[in-house]
Design a protein around this motif. Sequence first.
Motif, short mmCIF file in Angstrom:
data_model
loop_
_atom_site.label_atom_id
_atom_site.label_comp_id
_atom_site.label_asym_id
_atom_site.label_seq_id
_atom_site.Cartn_x
_atom_site.Cartn_y
_atom_site.Cartn_z
N GLN A 198 0.94 -1.27 0.05
CA GLN A 198 0.02 0.06 -0.15
C GLN A 198 0.94 1.34 0.04
N ILE A 199 1.93 1.30 0.94
CA ILE A 199 2.74 2.29 0.72
C ILE A 199 3.44 2.65 -0.72
N LEU A 200 3.88 1.48 -1.26
CA LEU A 200 4.39 1.77 -2.48
C LEU A 200 3.26 1.88 -3.83
N GLY A 201 2.18 2.08 -3.32
CA GLY A 201 1.12 2.45 -4.37
C GLY A 201 0.41 1.22 -4.81
N LEU A 202 0.45 0.02 -4.47
CA LEU A 202 -0.50 -1.00 -5.05
C LEU A 202 -1.59 -1.02 -4.04
N SER A 203 -2.76 -1.41 -4.61
CA SER A 203 -4.26 -1.46 -4.22
C SER A 203 -4.23 -2.22 -3.09
N ASP A 204 -5.05 -2.15 -1.84
CA ASP A 204 -5.14 -2.96 -1.04
C ASP A 204 -6.45 -3.86 -1.10
N GLU A 205 -7.23 -3.61 -2.41
CA GLU A 205 -8.54 -4.24 -2.40
C GLU A 205 -8.24 -5.90 -2.56
N CYS A 206 -9.11 -6.67 -2.12
CA CYS A 206 -9.11 -8.06 -2.25
C CYS A 206 -10.19 -8.83 -2.63
N ALA A 207 -10.00 -9.72 -3.40
CA ALA A 207 -11.02 -10.60 -3.88
C ALA A 207 -11.07 -11.90 -2.99
N TYR A 208 -12.28 -12.24 -2.51
CA TYR A 208 -12.67 -13.34 -1.66
C TYR A 208 -13.04 -14.43 -2.22
N HIS A 209 -12.35 -15.74 -1.96
CA HIS A 209 -13.13 -16.98 -2.66
C HIS A 209 -13.38 -18.05 -1.66
N SER A 210 -14.60 -18.92 -1.90
CA SER A 210 -14.88 -19.72 -0.79
C SER A 210 -14.10 -21.06 -1.34
N THR A 211 -14.00 -21.61 -0.35
CA THR A 211 -13.49 -23.31 -0.98
C THR A 211 -14.44 -24.10 -0.54
N ALA A 212 -15.52 -23.90 -0.36
CA ALA A 212 -16.73 -24.94 -0.42
C ALA A 212 -16.60 -25.65 1.01
N SER A 213 -15.96 -25.02 2.04
CA SER A 213 -15.85 -25.74 3.17
C SER A 213 -15.95 -25.15 4.44
N PHE A 214 -16.46 -25.63 5.61
CA PHE A 214 -16.42 -24.94 7.05
C PHE A 214 -15.11 -25.58 7.80
N GLY A 215 -14.80 -24.68 8.76
CA GLY A 215 -13.66 -25.14 9.62
C GLY A 215 -13.76 -24.28 10.86
N ALA A 216 -12.76 -25.31 12.03
CA ALA A 216 -12.64 -24.70 13.04
C ALA A 216 -11.15 -25.06 13.48
N LEU A 217 -10.49 -23.96 14.25
CA LEU A 217 -9.06 -24.15 14.89
C LEU A 217 -9.13 -24.16 16.30
N ALA A 218 -7.97 -24.85 16.66
CA ALA A 218 -7.71 -24.92 18.10
C ALA A 218 -6.23 -25.13 18.30
N ALA A 219 -5.79 -24.37 19.33
CA ALA A 219 -4.06 -24.20 19.69
C ALA A 219 -4.14 -24.76 21.09
N ILE A 220 -3.35 -25.63 21.45
CA ILE A 220 -2.89 -25.84 22.66
C ILE A 220 -1.52 -25.65 23.15
N GLU A 221 -1.17 -24.90 24.17
CA GLU A 221 0.02 -24.63 24.36
C GLU A 221 0.57 -25.48 25.77
N ARG A 222 1.80 -26.13 25.66
CA ARG A 222 2.16 -26.99 27.11
C ARG A 222 3.63 -26.33 27.03
N SER A 223 3.63 -25.36 28.03
CA SER A 223 5.04 -24.62 28.26
C SER A 223 6.20 -25.89 28.69
N SER A 224 5.94 -26.79 29.27
CA SER A 224 6.80 -27.61 29.83
C SER A 224 7.47 -28.41 28.72
#
Length: 409
Positions: free
Chosen positions: A183-209
Motif C-alpha cells: 500500500q505504501i508503494l502504491g499497490l491497491s489494498d483491495e482483495c477478492a475473496y474466494h470460498s473453498t466450499a468448506s467450513f472449519g474450526a481451529l484450536a491451539a494448545i500450548e504446553r510450556s513444559s
Amino acid sequence: MRCNSDDLAHYMQASYSHASMHIFITLSAVAVFIGTRHVFSKIRNEMANLTVIIIGAGPIGLTSALIAVQCKRVHRLVIFEEENRSRVENRSYQITIQPSLVSFLRGYGVDFDNLEGEWQDGCFYTRVGVYLEYIIHVLPLYRAETDIKFGTKFSRDCIDTIDVMSGRKLVLCCDGRTGLAGQILGLSDECAYHSTASFGALAAIERSSQTLVPKPEIRVHNIGFDLSAYVSSELEEKSKSTFSLKIFGNSRCRFLALAVKKSDTKIVKAMKTVLDKSMMRNIFLKCFNTYKRPEETSISDSFCLNNMKFSPRLFEIRLSQKTETAAYISDCDTFVITEGDASRSFNFNTGMDINLGLKSLSSLKPFIERITVAETEYNIMSSLIYKMEHSDRICKYFLKYGLKEYLFM
C-alpha cells in the motif's frame, strides 16, 4: 543532337552502376547500423543488472532472497525486517514443506540434511526459526552484495532510500497479510475473496513444559460428533456430515484443524450457529485425546480452560487474493510485486500454509530475468502480465485442490 545506340547503352550502364553503388552503400550502412545496434544491445543486456529489495524476513521473504542472489542479473540485495535477528531466528512455530517444494528448494541449494527437522511421507517438518537462520547464514556466500536491515520497519521514509539506489530495482513485499508495504508503494489494498466450499474450526494448545521438538502431522477422516447434549432438536441420523481432523505443530504448541465440506445438514448448522463454547471445547478435547500421538499425554478439561484457544463455532474457509500483485513505477524505474500472505492468504491454518507462498516463487527467477532487460513498454507490460497470470493460476489451483491436498486427503 543525335544519340546513337552505343551512347545510349553506355549511358544506361553508367546509370545502373551508379544506382547499384548507391544501393550497396545504403544497404551496407543499414547493415552496419543493425549490426552495431545488435552488438550494443547484446552488450547492454549482458551488463544489465538489478537491485532487489525485500520487505520482510519471514520464510517467503528469505526464500525469495535465496532465489534472487542466485540470479546472475542481481548485483545487490537489501532486506528490511522489523524484528531483530535474534527474534527472527528464534521464531517457534512449525512449518511443513511438501515433497514437490522440497525438490524445488534443493534446486536452490537448501541442504535439508543439515537442518533440524522431521521427515514423513516426503514432507519436511521444522521450526521456522531453524529454516530462517539457515538462509541468513548462506546468503552472504553468494556474489551479490547483501544487506539485511534488522530492526528496521519499512515505512514511507524508506522510499527515499530506494529511490536513490542507482539502476533498475525490484521490490518484493513479503510482510504478511497485515503488512502495509504494498500500500505504501502504491499497490491497491483491495482483495477478492474466494470460498473453498468448506467450513472449519481451529484450536491451539500450548504446553510450556514441553520442548520445541518438530512433530509429523496426524490426519483423521470420517469423524462424526454427537451434539445431543447441546442441541435440543434431534439431529439427522441419515446423511450425517463427516469431518476431517489434522493435529500438527511441535511438541510444545499443538494445533488442531477441523473441517467439513459445505452442507445443510443439521449437525453442520448447529456447529455454525450455536454459540456454546463448551461444545467446541469438548469436541477439540476429545479429538486430541483420541487421535494424539502415542507418546503424548492426554489433556484434561481443566487444562483446556487455561491452555487452549479455539474457534467458538464453524466458519467459512476462504482464500483472499489481492487484486493488484505487480506494478511498475516509471519515475524511479522500479518494479513492485507481492508474495506470500501479502499476495494471497488463507483464513484456515493447516500447518502447510507456507507451501502456497512457495509455489508462487517458482516464477520469480524468470520474472527477474525478464524485467532486467525489458526496454520497451511492451516488454515491461508483458513481464507484469506474466507474473500476475502466474499468481492467478496459483490461486485457482489452490481453490480446486489445495484444501484437499492439505487436509482432506
